[in-house]
Write an enzyme that holds these catalytic residues in place. Sequence first.
Site, short mmCIF file in Angstrom:
data_model
loop_
_atom_site.label_atom_id
_atom_site.label_comp_id
_atom_site.label_asym_id
_atom_site.label_seq_id
_atom_site.Cartn_x
_atom_site.Cartn_y
_atom_site.Cartn_z
N SER A 116 49.15 38.02 85.23
CA SER A 116 49.35 39.46 84.98
C SER A 116 48.53 40.35 85.92
O SER A 116 47.98 41.37 85.48
CB SER A 116 49.07 39.80 83.52
OG SER A 116 49.98 39.11 82.68
N GLY A 171 52.41 36.08 82.78
CA GLY A 171 53.64 36.71 82.32
C GLY A 171 53.50 37.37 80.95
O GLY A 171 54.50 37.76 80.34
N HIS A 231 51.60 24.41 89.31
CA HIS A 231 51.67 25.65 88.52
C HIS A 231 51.81 25.27 87.04
O HIS A 231 52.44 24.28 86.71
CB HIS A 231 52.86 26.50 88.99
CG HIS A 231 52.86 27.86 88.37
ND1 HIS A 231 53.32 28.08 87.10
CD2 HIS A 231 52.41 29.05 88.82
CE1 HIS A 231 53.16 29.36 86.80
NE2 HIS A 231 52.61 29.97 87.82
N GLU A 280 53.62 26.30 84.79
CA GLU A 280 55.00 26.15 84.31
C GLU A 280 55.52 24.75 84.65
O GLU A 280 56.26 24.15 83.87
CB GLU A 280 55.89 27.25 84.91
CG GLU A 280 55.62 28.60 84.25
CD GLU A 280 55.84 29.80 85.14
OE1 GLU A 280 56.48 29.68 86.20
OE2 GLU A 280 55.35 30.88 84.75
N GLU A 288 44.52 30.19 86.99
CA GLU A 288 45.52 30.95 86.24
C GLU A 288 45.43 30.58 84.77
O GLU A 288 46.03 29.57 84.35
CB GLU A 288 46.93 30.64 86.76
CG GLU A 288 47.16 31.01 88.20
CD GLU A 288 48.63 31.25 88.47
OE1 GLU A 288 48.97 32.36 88.90
OE2 GLU A 288 49.45 30.34 88.24
N LYS A 297 58.89 32.67 91.67
CA LYS A 297 59.46 31.78 90.65
C LYS A 297 60.99 31.67 90.86
O LYS A 297 61.44 31.71 91.99
CB LYS A 297 59.09 32.27 89.25
CG LYS A 297 57.57 32.48 89.13
CD LYS A 297 57.09 32.70 87.74
CE LYS A 297 55.58 32.91 87.75
NZ LYS A 297 55.02 33.09 86.41
N ASN A 336 54.35 34.78 93.92
CA ASN A 336 55.11 33.65 93.41
C ASN A 336 56.38 34.20 92.76
O ASN A 336 56.32 34.72 91.65
CB ASN A 336 54.24 32.88 92.41
CG ASN A 336 55.00 31.78 91.69
OD1 ASN A 336 56.12 31.43 92.09
ND2 ASN A 336 54.40 31.23 90.65
P1 PGA Z 1 52.37 36.74 86.42
O1 PGA Z 1 52.49 35.24 86.97
O2 PGA Z 1 51.70 37.56 87.49
O3 PGA Z 1 53.77 37.18 86.14
O4 PGA Z 1 51.52 36.69 85.19
C1 PGA Z 1 51.48 34.65 87.73
C2 PGA Z 1 51.87 33.24 88.11
O5 PGA Z 1 52.46 32.55 87.27
O6 PGA Z 1 51.59 32.77 89.23
#
Ligand code: PGA
Length: 254
Positions: free
Chosen positions: A216, A176, A98, A100, A170, A14, A12
């Site tokens: 992560s 992140g 997601h 976010e 997630e 983003k 992803n």
């Molecule tokens: P990350 O993000 O691997 O940077 O923690 C995962 C995601 O948001 O899909």
Amino acid sequence: MNKERKLIVAGNWKMNKTVVEALQLVRDLKPGVANINDADIVVCPPFTALSEVAKAIRGSRIQLGAQNMSEHEAGAYTGEIAAEMLRELEVRYVILGHSERRQYQKESDELILQKAQTAHAAGLQPIVCVGEALAEREAGHTEKVLEGQVRGSLMGLSKEQMRQTVVAYEPVWAIGTGKTATTSQAQESHAFIRGLLAKLFDATIARLVRIQYGGSVKPSNARELMSQPDVDGALVGGASLEAQSFTEIIQNSI
Ligand code: PGA
């Protein structure tokens, strides 16, 4: 790793990568994944790079995903992107709900369900994200939150649609942040979600649906996470932005 369900490792990206940068990344990815047949490998660039990336990965092991789409099929929705437009660009998967987007765009379970139905109608496979926030975990509400999200964003799909849906667990506190769920925390939540799918759909669907872990994921923790019986892949953010780390995650996952 020998699992009944085919692993799916998705990057992803983003809101990262211009077209030029995106093309460089897939060029760098291709050689490292050329011989991997045991996993579905997906990249999810921003909309602006989909068309060029689609051309660049033709004939390779890499498949294409998008990060969002409209719940509507077409019409007066300024700034939105329709499922059909994604299909035209050879997109196969679309990340929906997601955390976010749940947080910043206030996406609700109901909206995510509508998007998932629209995606299926256009022949796209949704990757539907669920996950609890830190405060919810600390309050002991993880299962309640997951149950609400799974019911709200998936119940309403037909059995056939559910079979073609990927779920991404997630935990919001792991995205992140560099904090990964422990393997047992991940396995526990994945098993819980699979149990719910059995209850809400049926045992066969629960057995077949792939549940990815996200939050992560790095080359150093991928192997241990993927070794869990109910973890069927990874949704990778930060570490998917560089060819080497994403390739190592894939190699360590299979
Ligand atoms: P990350 O993000 O691997 O940077 O923690 C995962 C995601 O948001 O899909």
